[in-house]
Enzyme design. Structure first.
Site, PDB file in Angstrom:
ATOM      1  N   GLU A 172       6.831 -34.904  -0.711  1.00 23.64           N
ATOM      2  CA  GLU A 172       7.815 -33.543  -0.867  1.00 23.64           C
ATOM      3  C   GLU A 172       8.154 -33.870   0.610  1.00 23.64           C
ATOM      4  O   GLU A 172       8.981 -32.969   0.764  1.00 23.64           O
ATOM      5  CB  GLU A 172       6.326 -32.091  -0.343  1.00 23.64           C
ATOM      6  CG  GLU A 172       6.146 -31.233  -0.892  1.00 23.64           C
ATOM      7  CD  GLU A 172       6.951 -30.735  -1.950  1.00 23.64           C
ATOM      8  OE1 GLU A 172       8.240 -30.278  -2.097  1.00 23.64           O
ATOM      9  OE2 GLU A 172       6.103 -30.907  -3.508  1.00 23.64           O
ATOM     10  N   ASP A 184      -0.944 -27.496  -1.321  1.00 29.59           N
ATOM     11  CA  ASP A 184      -1.059 -27.361  -2.911  1.00 29.59           C
ATOM     12  C   ASP A 184      -1.238 -28.518  -3.729  1.00 29.59           C
ATOM     13  O   ASP A 184      -2.016 -28.117  -4.584  1.00 29.59           O
ATOM     14  CB  ASP A 184       0.874 -27.314  -2.886  1.00 29.59           C
ATOM     15  CG  ASP A 184       0.889 -26.095  -1.795  1.00 29.59           C
ATOM     16  OD1 ASP A 184       0.784 -24.963  -1.682  1.00 29.59           O
ATOM     17  OD2 ASP A 184       2.651 -26.071  -1.341  1.00 29.59           O
TER      18      ASP A 184
HETATM   19  C1  GLA Z   1       4.239 -23.728   0.783  1.00 30.11           C
HETATM   20  C2  GLA Z   1       3.132 -25.273   0.812  1.00 30.11           C
HETATM   21  C3  GLA Z   1       1.915 -25.335   1.809  1.00 30.11           C
HETATM   22  C4  GLA Z   1       1.831 -24.070   2.161  1.00 30.11           C
HETATM   23  C5  GLA Z   1       2.073 -22.814   2.110  1.00 30.11           C
HETATM   24  C6  GLA Z   1       1.611 -21.673   2.742  1.00 30.11           C
HETATM   25  O1  GLA Z   1       3.470 -24.044  -0.498  1.00 30.11           O
HETATM   26  O2  GLA Z   1       3.720 -26.170   0.019  1.00 30.11           O
HETATM   27  O3  GLA Z   1       1.449 -26.394   2.111  1.00 30.11           O
HETATM   28  O4  GLA Z   1       1.801 -24.141   3.750  1.00 30.11           O
HETATM   29  O5  GLA Z   1       3.647 -22.775   1.412  1.00 30.11           O
HETATM   30  O6  GLA Z   1       0.480 -21.239   3.302  1.00 30.11           O
END
Ligand code: GLA
Length: 345
Positions: A172, A184
């Site tokens: 990512e 995530d």
């Molecule tokens: C996105 C990012 C995560 C996190 C959230 C906010 O989903 O991928 O890593 O930082 O935003 O909590």
């Protein structure tokens, strides 16, 4: 709820097998599934080494794979009209600007190779049912399902799931241009069905938390497209690092609210607000995990409400429409739970 989940998983499996037979002739050697996620609380705390409390949802991504002897990885995307992309495992693996969807696959393959896995060539067929751009981590679920298949085809079906999550995060960061944290990918790789996951984003330790009996998690789509584009996300990250530097700490996780107030002199006012969100959100997340454990839904609801206000006023990642929707939901739920915006913003 459970039945629906199984049905959609079966459908995905059938979809992906049918597509595999059509485009690759025959059956896959391996099938892997990884879920999307919803975050109960702990927003923008992950890249500040803090705590998050997400859980897996009943939608995800399925990848079917079969080894190829020629070292090529050929990828087919069922949901994109069978778009295809291919790359070689014996050449440097690079992003493809023409087919950005394939960068999640390329990025995971490159990261696993960097980590010492000898990749085999592969035919990969992908299908998913996580709504895209809805803040439910369709990309993390693609990264983890891809990683599971590539590792299995490389003879490592039990590849460490935290290592897989870190490889997904690098995909990512380096191939998709979003400097996301680890939440995530880690929840997609390690969540247990029906449990929330308290994750310490510094140690990567995980506690699987039971949900109070009868509690329903509802995800309401505002109908508005995701607003916080990757550029804005990356700016928030930089502001948080600047604040951590000002306070002389490794990450904002190392500050509490008293320390934040005591040392704020000379800090840029915007960076201060961003830091105040992270520091207070981190404290709320730990309290929310306790509230969940004690089935104290009124307390959980209050923490979620404070989280939303902090995202709105200090971190500036909500919109008036979403604020209104959250207010309506909070009024409907009362003390029996809570509502907040979830995801990056
Ligand atoms: C996105 C990012 C995560 C996190 C959230 C906010 O989903 O991928 O890593 O930082 O935003 O909590």
């Amino acid at each position: 709820m459970q039945r629906q989940e199984n049905t959609s998983l079966d459908d995905l499996g059938q979809n992906v097998r049918r597509a595999f037979a059509e485009c690759c002739d025959g059956n896959p050697d391996v099938l892997a599934y990884a879920p999307g996620r919803v975050n109960l609380i702990g927003e923008h705390t992950d890249y500040n080494d803090g705590f998050v409390l997400p859980m897996a949802i009943g939608c995800g991504t399925m990848v079917a794979g079969r080894a190829r002897a020629d070292g090529q990885i050929k990828v087919f995307a069922v949901d994109l009209d069978m778009s295809r992309s291919s790359f070689a495992t014996d050449q440097p693996i690079l992003p493809d600007a023409q087919q950005p969807w394939s960068n999640y696959v390329r990025g995971v393959a490159a990261a696993l190779q960097e980590d010492g896995l000898t990749l085999s060539g592969a035919d990969l067929v992908i299908a998913g049912n996580v709504p895209k751009g809805a803040g439910l981590s369709s990309s993390a679920s693609l990264e983890i399902a891809t990683g599971l298949v590539l590792a299995a085809l490389a003879g490592q079906p039990d590849y460490d799931r935290t290592a897989l999550a870190l490889a997904g995060q690098r995909a990512e960061n380096e191939f998709a241009g979003c400097h996301c944290g680890i939440m995530d990918q880690l929840v997609s790789a390690r969540a247990r069905s029906g449990k929330a996951m308290l994750l310490d984003c510094r140690s990567l330790d995980v506690v699987h938390a039971d949900m109070p009996k009868g509690l329903a998690i509802m995800i309401v789509h505002s109908g508005i497209d995701r607003g916080l584009v990757d550029g804005e996300y990356n700016i928030r990250r930089i502001q948080c690092y600047a604040a951590a530097q000002h306070y002389g700490v490794a990450a904002l996780r190392d500050l509490d609210v008293a320390g934040l107030e005591a040392g704020k002199h000379g800090l840029d006012p915007i960076a201060y607000l961003r830091a105040r969100h992270v520091v207070s959100e981190n404290e709320r997340t730990i309290l929310a995990a306790d509230a969940l454990q004690n089935a104290d839904l009124a307390e959980l609801g209050k923490l979620m409400a404070d989280s939303h206000i902090s995202m709105r006023d200090d971190f500036a990642i909500t919109t008036p429409e979403i604020d209104r929707l959250v207010t309506l939901l909070q009024a409907a739920i009362g003390k029996n739970g809570g509502a907040r915006m979830t995801g990056g913003g």
